[in-house]
Scaffold this motif. Structure first.
Motif, PDB file in Angstrom:
ATOM      1  N   LEU A 296     -55.559 101.438  14.353  1.00  0.00           N
ATOM      2  CA  LEU A 296     -54.170 101.830  14.647  1.00  0.00           C
ATOM      3  C   LEU A 296     -53.166 100.905  13.968  1.00  0.00           C
ATOM      4  CD1 LEU A 296     -54.452 102.796  18.441  1.00  0.00           C
ATOM      5  CD2 LEU A 296     -54.778 104.226  16.405  1.00  0.00           C
ATOM      6  N   ARG A 297     -53.620 100.250  12.913  1.00  0.00           N
ATOM      7  CA  ARG A 297     -52.743  99.423  12.084  1.00  0.00           C
ATOM      8  C   ARG A 297     -52.987  99.777  10.625  1.00  0.00           C
ATOM      9  NH1 ARG A 297     -53.205  93.349  14.840  1.00  0.00           N
ATOM     10  NH2 ARG A 297     -52.310  93.923  16.888  1.00  0.00           N
ATOM     11  N   PRO A 298     -52.562 100.962  10.199  1.00  0.00           N
ATOM     12  CA  PRO A 298     -52.859 101.419   8.829  1.00  0.00           C
ATOM     13  C   PRO A 298     -52.243 100.513   7.773  1.00  0.00           C
ATOM     14  CG  PRO A 298     -51.228 102.838   9.883  1.00  0.00           C
ATOM     15  CD  PRO A 298     -51.753 101.929  10.950  1.00  0.00           C
ATOM     16  N   ARG A 299     -53.070 100.113   6.847  1.00  0.00           N
ATOM     17  CA  ARG A 299     -52.615  99.248   5.739  1.00  0.00           C
ATOM     18  C   ARG A 299     -52.112 100.142   4.608  1.00  0.00           C
ATOM     19  NH1 ARG A 299     -57.630  95.340   4.725  1.00  0.00           N
ATOM     20  NH2 ARG A 299     -56.144  94.430   3.237  1.00  0.00           N
ATOM     21  N   THR A 300     -50.923 100.673   4.802  1.00  0.00           N
ATOM     22  CA  THR A 300     -50.373 101.656   3.864  1.00  0.00           C
ATOM     23  C   THR A 300     -50.127 101.075   2.477  1.00  0.00           C
ATOM     24  OG1 THR A 300     -48.134 101.151   4.649  1.00  0.00           O
ATOM     25  CG2 THR A 300     -49.301 102.955   5.723  1.00  0.00           C
ATOM     26  N   GLY A 301     -49.885  99.777   2.403  1.00  0.00           N
ATOM     27  CA  GLY A 301     -49.607  99.158   1.107  1.00  0.00           C
ATOM     28  C   GLY A 301     -50.768  99.257   0.140  1.00  0.00           C
ATOM     29  N   LEU A 302     -51.992  99.372   0.659  1.00  0.00           N
ATOM     30  CA  LEU A 302     -53.164  99.467  -0.208  1.00  0.00           C
ATOM     31  C   LEU A 302     -53.159 100.744  -1.039  1.00  0.00           C
ATOM     32  CD1 LEU A 302     -55.972  98.261   2.253  1.00  0.00           C
ATOM     33  CD2 LEU A 302     -55.067  97.025   0.266  1.00  0.00           C
ATOM     34  N   MET A 303     -52.460 101.789  -0.583  1.00  0.00           N
ATOM     35  CA  MET A 303     -52.479 103.074  -1.270  1.00  0.00           C
ATOM     36  C   MET A 303     -51.398 103.204  -2.329  1.00  0.00           C
ATOM     37  SD  MET A 303     -55.035 104.695  -0.004  1.00  0.00           S
ATOM     38  CE  MET A 303     -54.740 106.374  -0.557  1.00  0.00           C
ATOM     39  N   GLU A 304     -50.508 102.225  -2.443  1.00  0.00           N
ATOM     40  CA  GLU A 304     -49.400 102.348  -3.386  1.00  0.00           C
ATOM     41  C   GLU A 304     -49.865 102.334  -4.835  1.00  0.00           C
ATOM     42  OE1 GLU A 304     -46.527  99.376  -2.507  1.00  0.00           O
ATOM     43  OE2 GLU A 304     -45.860 100.321  -0.634  1.00  0.00           O
ATOM     44  N   GLY A 305     -50.871 101.541  -5.153  1.00  0.00           N
ATOM     45  CA  GLY A 305     -51.325 101.449  -6.534  1.00  0.00           C
ATOM     46  C   GLY A 305     -52.503 102.338  -6.865  1.00  0.00           C
ATOM     47  N   VAL A 306     -52.900 103.212  -5.939  1.00  0.00           N
ATOM     48  CA  VAL A 306     -54.038 104.099  -6.166  1.00  0.00           C
ATOM     49  C   VAL A 306     -53.650 105.173  -7.174  1.00  0.00           C
ATOM     50  CG1 VAL A 306     -55.529 105.810  -5.044  1.00  0.00           C
ATOM     51  CG2 VAL A 306     -54.978 103.675  -3.879  1.00  0.00           C
ATOM     52  N   PRO A 307     -54.534 105.508  -8.130  1.00  0.00           N
ATOM     53  CA  PRO A 307     -54.228 106.572  -9.094  1.00  0.00           C
ATOM     54  C   PRO A 307     -53.816 107.873  -8.408  1.00  0.00           C
ATOM     55  CG  PRO A 307     -56.200 105.399  -9.755  1.00  0.00           C
ATOM     56  CD  PRO A 307     -55.826 104.859  -8.420  1.00  0.00           C
ATOM     57  N   VAL A 308     -52.935 108.616  -9.069  1.00  0.00           N
ATOM     58  CA  VAL A 308     -52.342 109.819  -8.481  1.00  0.00           C
ATOM     59  C   VAL A 308     -53.415 110.836  -8.097  1.00  0.00           C
ATOM     60  CG1 VAL A 308     -50.804 111.773  -8.901  1.00  0.00           C
ATOM     61  CG2 VAL A 308     -50.165 109.492  -9.695  1.00  0.00           C
ATOM     62  N   LEU A 309     -54.439 111.003  -8.923  1.00  0.00           N
ATOM     63  CA  LEU A 309     -55.482 111.990  -8.624  1.00  0.00           C
ATOM     64  C   LEU A 309     -56.203 111.663  -7.323  1.00  0.00           C
ATOM     65  CD1 LEU A 309     -56.993 112.648 -12.176  1.00  0.00           C
ATOM     66  CD2 LEU A 309     -55.697 114.248 -10.765  1.00  0.00           C
ATOM     67  N   TYR A 310     -56.462 110.384  -7.106  1.00  0.00           N
ATOM     68  CA  TYR A 310     -57.097 109.985  -5.848  1.00  0.00           C
ATOM     69  C   TYR A 310     -56.149 110.214  -4.669  1.00  0.00           C
ATOM     70  CZ  TYR A 310     -61.247 107.859  -7.958  1.00  0.00           C
ATOM     71  OH  TYR A 310     -62.440 107.668  -8.616  1.00  0.00           O
ATOM     72  N   GLN A 311     -54.867 109.973  -4.872  1.00  0.00           N
ATOM     73  CA  GLN A 311     -53.899 110.213  -3.820  1.00  0.00           C
ATOM     74  C   GLN A 311     -53.833 111.703  -3.469  1.00  0.00           C
ATOM     75  OE1 GLN A 311     -50.182 108.512  -5.117  1.00  0.00           O
ATOM     76  NE2 GLN A 311     -50.749 106.460  -4.452  1.00  0.00           N
ATOM     77  N   LEU A 312     -53.813 112.556  -4.485  1.00  0.00           N
ATOM     78  CA  LEU A 312     -53.797 114.004  -4.241  1.00  0.00           C
ATOM     79  C   LEU A 312     -55.060 114.440  -3.508  1.00  0.00           C
ATOM     80  CD1 LEU A 312     -52.359 115.346  -7.630  1.00  0.00           C
ATOM     81  CD2 LEU A 312     -51.214 115.324  -5.404  1.00  0.00           C
ATOM     82  N   HIS A 313     -56.186 113.885  -3.923  1.00  0.00           N
ATOM     83  CA  HIS A 313     -57.457 114.208  -3.266  1.00  0.00           C
ATOM     84  C   HIS A 313     -57.409 113.823  -1.793  1.00  0.00           C
ATOM     85  CE1 HIS A 313     -61.689 114.660  -2.486  1.00  0.00           C
ATOM     86  NE2 HIS A 313     -61.872 113.360  -2.312  1.00  0.00           N
ATOM     87  N   ALA A 314     -56.829 112.668  -1.481  1.00  0.00           N
ATOM     88  CA  ALA A 314     -56.744 112.207  -0.103  1.00  0.00           C
ATOM     89  C   ALA A 314     -55.821 113.100   0.721  1.00  0.00           C
ATOM     90  CB  ALA A 314     -56.260 110.760  -0.059  1.00  0.00           C
ATOM     91  N   VAL A 315     -54.692 113.509   0.153  1.00  0.00           N
ATOM     92  CA  VAL A 315     -53.743 114.352   0.881  1.00  0.00           C
ATOM     93  C   VAL A 315     -54.357 115.718   1.170  1.00  0.00           C
ATOM     94  CG1 VAL A 315     -51.533 115.563   0.714  1.00  0.00           C
ATOM     95  CG2 VAL A 315     -51.692 113.166   0.029  1.00  0.00           C
ATOM     96  N   VAL A 316     -54.991 116.320   0.166  1.00  0.00           N
ATOM     97  CA  VAL A 316     -55.624 117.628   0.375  1.00  0.00           C
ATOM     98  C   VAL A 316     -56.780 117.495   1.361  1.00  0.00           C
ATOM     99  CG1 VAL A 316     -56.863 119.524  -0.745  1.00  0.00           C
ATOM    100  CG2 VAL A 316     -54.913 118.471  -1.881  1.00  0.00           C
TER     101      VAL A 316
END
Length: 240
Positions: free
Chosen positions: A167-187
């Motif tokens: 319950l303490r999401p480390r959102t900062g870790l996802m800022e530098g993730v490649p866009v394709l991986y981010q899209l994959h995670a959202v979908v």
């Protein structure tokens, strides 16, 4: 946006998953099914269904290992980053191809077999679309970053995914993730939220009752065992 996508959206998806499962179990037990269409057509189904199910099981297993097994654990057992990358690349791609082939065959079957197509609901079409997008985006992301040791998502996406359960999401870790991986995670999160409201809900079913249920007794129709049938009355005879 970072907080919304990686701090709020995962919990929204999990709430929709849990609420949907409870709702389906309480108010739609008879709808908790795959709505099998095997009676309409079985030849293509016997090929497409095993391909999809075996493929998706391997995909799920790969995601569980990649997201929830820390990198230090695999290093301890002697699996280096390069070896892990090669296994993930070839094994994950093979599982993805098998899953996509199964989905394509299932969609082709539904589109070309009239009785099956008539039994296809709107949420089935949405489910196939989101599921196919999640699998394809994952494969494309992996293949687009396949050179060398590839993108090491176990130092960013993995710790972020595990932090959600604290319950303490480390959102900062996802800022530098490649866009394709981010899209994959959202979908992928959209797919998780969609599961209870589609036929995918059957993945949460297990035939546990088969372990304790009584045996089914089949009685023979052999007249020698049943005895002679009584003579019918006049009005029961054929043509009477």
């Amino acid at each position: 946006m970072t907080t919304l996508l990686w701090g709020a959206l995962p919990y929204i998806a999990f709430v929709l998953l849990a609420a949907g499962l409870v709702w389906r179990y309480r108010y739609d037990k008879f709808g908790w099914t795959t709505r099998s269409s095997q009676l309409y057509e079985s030849r293509l189904l016997n090929i497409a269904s095993p391909a999809f199910h075996y493929g998706i099981l391997f995909v799920l297993a790969g995601h569980l290992v990649g997201l929830f097994v820390p990198m230090s654990w695999t290093d301890t057992v002697g699996v280096g980053e390069h070896a892990y990358h090669l296994f993930s690349l070839y094994g994950g791609t093979a599982a993805g191809v098998l899953t996509v082939a199964g989905i394509v065959l299932l969609v082709y079957r539904r589109r070309t077999r009239a009785p099956v197509f008539r039994a296809t609901a709107a949420n089935d079409k949405l489910m196939y679309l989101v599921l196919l997008a999640a699998i394809v985006l994952g494969m494309v992301a992996k293949l687009a970053h396949s050179s060398g040791d590839g993108y090491n998502y176990r130092t960013t996406i993995g710790p972020w995914a595990r932090s959600l359960f604290t319950l303490r999401p480390r959102t900062g870790l996802m800022e530098g993730v490649p866009v394709l991986y981010q899209l994959h995670a959202v979908v992928g999160m959209a797919l998780i939220a969609l599961v209870p409201y589609t036929r995918l809900v059957h993945m949460f079913s297990a035939p546990v009752q088969y372990l304790t249920r009584p045996y089914i007794v089949y009685r023979s129709r052999d007249p020698r065992q049943l005895g002679a049938r009584p003579e019918r009355r006049g009005w029961e005879r054929a043509g009477g």
